[in-house]
Design a protein around this motif. Sequence first.
Motif, PDB file in Angstrom:
ATOM      1  N   LEU A   1       0.828  -1.202   0.000  1.00  0.00           N
ATOM      2  CA  LEU A   1       0.000   0.000   0.000  1.00  0.00           C
ATOM      3  C   LEU A   1       0.868   1.261   0.000  1.00  0.00           C
ATOM      4  CD1 LEU A   1      -2.848  -0.942   2.514  1.00  0.00           C
ATOM      5  CD2 LEU A   1      -2.681  -1.357   0.059  1.00  0.00           C
ATOM      6  N   LEU A   2       1.992   1.214   0.705  1.00  0.00           N
ATOM      7  CA  LEU A   2       2.891   2.363   0.735  1.00  0.00           C
ATOM      8  C   LEU A   2       3.473   2.633  -0.651  1.00  0.00           C
ATOM      9  CD1 LEU A   2       4.422   4.530   2.310  1.00  0.00           C
ATOM     10  CD2 LEU A   2       6.169   2.813   2.841  1.00  0.00           C
ATOM     11  N   GLN A   3       3.826   1.583  -1.365  1.00  0.00           N
ATOM     12  CA  GLN A   3       4.347   1.756  -2.720  1.00  0.00           C
ATOM     13  C   GLN A   3       3.314   2.404  -3.630  1.00  0.00           C
ATOM     14  OE1 GLN A   3       5.645  -2.402  -3.409  1.00  0.00           O
ATOM     15  NE2 GLN A   3       7.716  -1.576  -3.671  1.00  0.00           N
ATOM     16  N   ASP A   4       2.043   1.995  -3.466  1.00  0.00           N
ATOM     17  CA  ASP A   4       0.969   2.595  -4.265  1.00  0.00           C
ATOM     18  C   ASP A   4       0.814   4.082  -3.944  1.00  0.00           C
ATOM     19  OD1 ASP A   4       0.443   0.198  -5.487  1.00  0.00           O
ATOM     20  OD2 ASP A   4      -1.200  -0.349  -4.147  1.00  0.00           O
ATOM     21  N   LEU A   5       0.921   4.413  -2.652  1.00  0.00           N
ATOM     22  CA  LEU A   5       0.818   5.823  -2.256  1.00  0.00           C
ATOM     23  C   LEU A   5       1.954   6.649  -2.848  1.00  0.00           C
ATOM     24  CD1 LEU A   5      -0.286   5.615   1.492  1.00  0.00           C
ATOM     25  CD2 LEU A   5      -1.541   6.712  -0.375  1.00  0.00           C
ATOM     26  N   LEU A   6       3.158   6.090  -2.831  1.00  0.00           N
ATOM     27  CA  LEU A   6       4.306   6.813  -3.371  1.00  0.00           C
ATOM     28  C   LEU A   6       4.204   6.975  -4.884  1.00  0.00           C
ATOM     29  CD1 LEU A   6       7.201   5.208  -1.265  1.00  0.00           C
ATOM     30  CD2 LEU A   6       6.164   7.467  -0.981  1.00  0.00           C
ATOM     31  N   ALA A   7       3.618   5.974  -5.554  1.00  0.00           N
ATOM     32  CA  ALA A   7       3.439   6.073  -7.003  1.00  0.00           C
ATOM     33  C   ALA A   7       2.434   7.163  -7.360  1.00  0.00           C
ATOM     34  CB  ALA A   7       2.994   4.731  -7.566  1.00  0.00           C
ATOM     35  N   PHE A   8       1.420   7.359  -6.495  1.00  0.00           N
ATOM     36  CA  PHE A   8       0.433   8.438  -6.626  1.00  0.00           C
ATOM     37  C   PHE A   8      -0.297   8.393  -7.969  1.00  0.00           C
ATOM     38  CE2 PHE A   8      -0.994  12.910  -5.951  1.00  0.00           C
ATOM     39  CZ  PHE A   8      -1.438  12.741  -4.654  1.00  0.00           C
ATOM     40  N   THR A   9      -0.610   7.190  -8.437  1.00  0.00           N
ATOM     41  CA  THR A   9      -1.318   7.068  -9.710  1.00  0.00           C
ATOM     42  C   THR A   9      -2.822   7.241  -9.556  1.00  0.00           C
ATOM     43  OG1 THR A   9      -1.376   4.669  -9.392  1.00  0.00           O
ATOM     44  CG2 THR A   9       0.433   5.563 -10.722  1.00  0.00           C
ATOM     45  N   ASP A  10      -3.366   6.863  -8.412  1.00  0.00           N
ATOM     46  CA  ASP A  10      -4.799   7.002  -8.137  1.00  0.00           C
ATOM     47  C   ASP A  10      -4.964   7.367  -6.660  1.00  0.00           C
ATOM     48  OD1 ASP A  10      -7.522   6.925  -7.955  1.00  0.00           O
ATOM     49  OD2 ASP A  10      -7.763   4.880  -8.692  1.00  0.00           O
ATOM     50  N   PRO A  11      -4.798   8.640  -6.314  1.00  0.00           N
ATOM     51  CA  PRO A  11      -4.737   9.047  -4.908  1.00  0.00           C
ATOM     52  C   PRO A  11      -5.916   8.597  -4.057  1.00  0.00           C
ATOM     53  CG  PRO A  11      -4.104  10.860  -6.340  1.00  0.00           C
ATOM     54  CD  PRO A  11      -4.613   9.774  -7.227  1.00  0.00           C
ATOM     55  N   LEU A  12      -7.148   8.714  -4.582  1.00  0.00           N
ATOM     56  CA  LEU A  12      -8.303   8.352  -3.771  1.00  0.00           C
ATOM     57  C   LEU A  12      -8.286   6.872  -3.409  1.00  0.00           C
ATOM     58  CD1 LEU A  12     -11.270  10.379  -5.321  1.00  0.00           C
ATOM     59  CD2 LEU A  12      -9.857  10.905  -3.341  1.00  0.00           C
ATOM     60  N   THR A  13      -8.079   6.033  -4.399  1.00  0.00           N
ATOM     61  CA  THR A  13      -8.033   4.593  -4.146  1.00  0.00           C
ATOM     62  C   THR A  13      -6.845   4.235  -3.258  1.00  0.00           C
ATOM     63  OG1 THR A  13      -9.109   4.099  -6.257  1.00  0.00           O
ATOM     64  CG2 THR A  13      -7.870   2.327  -5.215  1.00  0.00           C
ATOM     65  N   ASN A  14      -5.701   4.854  -3.530  1.00  0.00           N
ATOM     66  CA  ASN A  14      -4.498   4.539  -2.763  1.00  0.00           C
ATOM     67  C   ASN A  14      -4.624   4.933  -1.295  1.00  0.00           C
ATOM     68  OD1 ASN A  14      -3.404   3.615  -5.140  1.00  0.00           O
ATOM     69  ND2 ASN A  14      -2.247   5.469  -5.567  1.00  0.00           N
ATOM     70  N   TRP A  15      -5.341   6.003  -0.992  1.00  0.00           N
ATOM     71  CA  TRP A  15      -5.584   6.377   0.404  1.00  0.00           C
ATOM     72  C   TRP A  15      -6.685   5.521   1.012  1.00  0.00           C
ATOM     73  CZ3 TRP A  15      -2.633   8.551   3.698  1.00  0.00           C
ATOM     74  CH2 TRP A  15      -1.695   9.510   3.299  1.00  0.00           C
ATOM     75  N   GLY A  16      -7.610   5.068   0.179  1.00  0.00           N
ATOM     76  CA  GLY A  16      -8.703   4.245   0.693  1.00  0.00           C
ATOM     77  C   GLY A  16      -8.245   2.909   1.235  1.00  0.00           C
ATOM     78  N   HIS A  17      -7.201   2.337   0.657  1.00  0.00           N
ATOM     79  CA  HIS A  17      -6.723   1.024   1.100  1.00  0.00           C
ATOM     80  C   HIS A  17      -6.192   1.034   2.534  1.00  0.00           C
ATOM     81  CE1 HIS A  17      -6.267  -0.193  -3.383  1.00  0.00           C
ATOM     82  NE2 HIS A  17      -7.443  -0.554  -2.908  1.00  0.00           N
ATOM     83  N   PRO A  18      -5.299   1.947   2.911  1.00  0.00           N
ATOM     84  CA  PRO A  18      -4.864   1.959   4.318  1.00  0.00           C
ATOM     85  C   PRO A  18      -5.999   2.310   5.283  1.00  0.00           C
ATOM     86  CG  PRO A  18      -3.883   3.782   3.089  1.00  0.00           C
ATOM     87  CD  PRO A  18      -4.505   2.876   2.092  1.00  0.00           C
ATOM     88  N   ILE A  19      -6.951   3.133   4.833  1.00  0.00           N
ATOM     89  CA  ILE A  19      -8.113   3.426   5.684  1.00  0.00           C
ATOM     90  C   ILE A  19      -8.897   2.149   5.940  1.00  0.00           C
ATOM     91  CG2 ILE A  19     -10.340   4.611   5.763  1.00  0.00           C
ATOM     92  CD1 ILE A  19      -9.009   6.923   4.229  1.00  0.00           C
ATOM     93  N   ALA A  20      -9.125   1.373   4.875  1.00  0.00           N
ATOM     94  CA  ALA A  20      -9.858   0.115   5.015  1.00  0.00           C
ATOM     95  C   ALA A  20      -9.087  -0.873   5.878  1.00  0.00           C
ATOM     96  CB  ALA A  20     -10.126  -0.487   3.636  1.00  0.00           C
ATOM     97  N   LEU A  21      -7.771  -0.928   5.727  1.00  0.00           N
ATOM     98  CA  LEU A  21      -6.940  -1.798   6.555  1.00  0.00           C
ATOM     99  C   LEU A  21      -7.099  -1.437   8.031  1.00  0.00           C
ATOM    100  CD1 LEU A  21      -4.706  -4.010   6.687  1.00  0.00           C
ATOM    101  CD2 LEU A  21      -3.034  -2.148   6.524  1.00  0.00           C
ATOM    102  N   ALA A  22      -7.081  -0.141   8.330  1.00  0.00           N
ATOM    103  CA  ALA A  22      -7.250   0.311   9.718  1.00  0.00           C
ATOM    104  C   ALA A  22      -8.638  -0.042  10.250  1.00  0.00           C
ATOM    105  CB  ALA A  22      -7.025   1.825   9.800  1.00  0.00           C
ATOM    106  N   ILE A  23      -9.641   0.008   9.392  1.00  0.00           N
ATOM    107  CA  ILE A  23     -10.996  -0.379   9.799  1.00  0.00           C
ATOM    108  C   ILE A  23     -11.021  -1.852  10.186  1.00  0.00           C
ATOM    109  CG2 ILE A  23     -13.349  -0.743   8.938  1.00  0.00           C
ATOM    110  CD1 ILE A  23     -12.931   1.809   7.226  1.00  0.00           C
ATOM    111  N   GLY A  24     -10.338  -2.685   9.405  1.00  0.00           N
ATOM    112  CA  GLY A  24     -10.264  -4.101   9.739  1.00  0.00           C
ATOM    113  C   GLY A  24      -9.562  -4.341  11.063  1.00  0.00           C
ATOM    114  N   VAL A  25      -8.472  -3.620  11.297  1.00  0.00           N
ATOM    115  CA  VAL A  25      -7.746  -3.741  12.570  1.00  0.00           C
ATOM    116  C   VAL A  25      -8.638  -3.328  13.740  1.00  0.00           C
ATOM    117  CG1 VAL A  25      -5.808  -2.828  13.910  1.00  0.00           C
ATOM    118  CG2 VAL A  25      -5.465  -3.466  11.507  1.00  0.00           C
TER     119      VAL A  25
END
Length: 242
Positions: A194-218
Amino acid sequence: MGFGVREAEASGGSVPVWVAWLGRRLGAVRPWRLLPTPTGTPFAFGYAFLLCVTSLISAYADPALVHALLQGSSTDVAHLVRAPEFVLVGSALWVAGGVASPFAIGFVLVLTALERRVGGLRTAGVFLLGHVLATLATEVPVGIAVLAGHLPDSSLHRLDYGISFGVAAGVGALAGLLPPWLRVPLLAGFGWMLLQDLLAFTDPLTNWGHPIALAIGVATWPVLRRQHREHASHLGELPTSS
């Protein structure tokens, strides 16, 4: 010192309880349990079948029809305002990238493992929670930014669909039910991706949504761990998380 050991009948010696338990667990490993089944994991199996159907439609139907279906299921701001219930459900019926994509494979493995531990209803709840909350967390700021004049009106209309937020929440939830030697590499490996996706910054909304969803699962660990302990106690097993 006689505590923490039991007699090993086969050898006549003694072994720690946890070693005996680990031996039984390893001996009971069945690779096919990684895959969903109609009776063992009905939610994961039924959902995976449905995703296979929509993936076939996406691959072989008329491109104009597929685009219309995807656009109608998109969870962009415009659709969320008009029909939030419809698009939040509809967007989770499609796999971005097809059934061979990493998130499609992750869907099968993660949701199957989670359902075997906490049941189909709670697994569906984790998936839905991650999918809905991460979608709202990424799309609502877009709507606010458009109203404030910081983004163009075209930002309200974007193609946004897929199962990745739900899968990310499933990874976070499953990690809390695994022993530390599995939990740490799972979270580290997925987090690094997920960090690599954020650094690539190709799709910011989706890339930020993944760590948010991960935190929701935790965040579901306390509830799921309590249910998992009750289930493990019923089966006479030792808990797998700490």
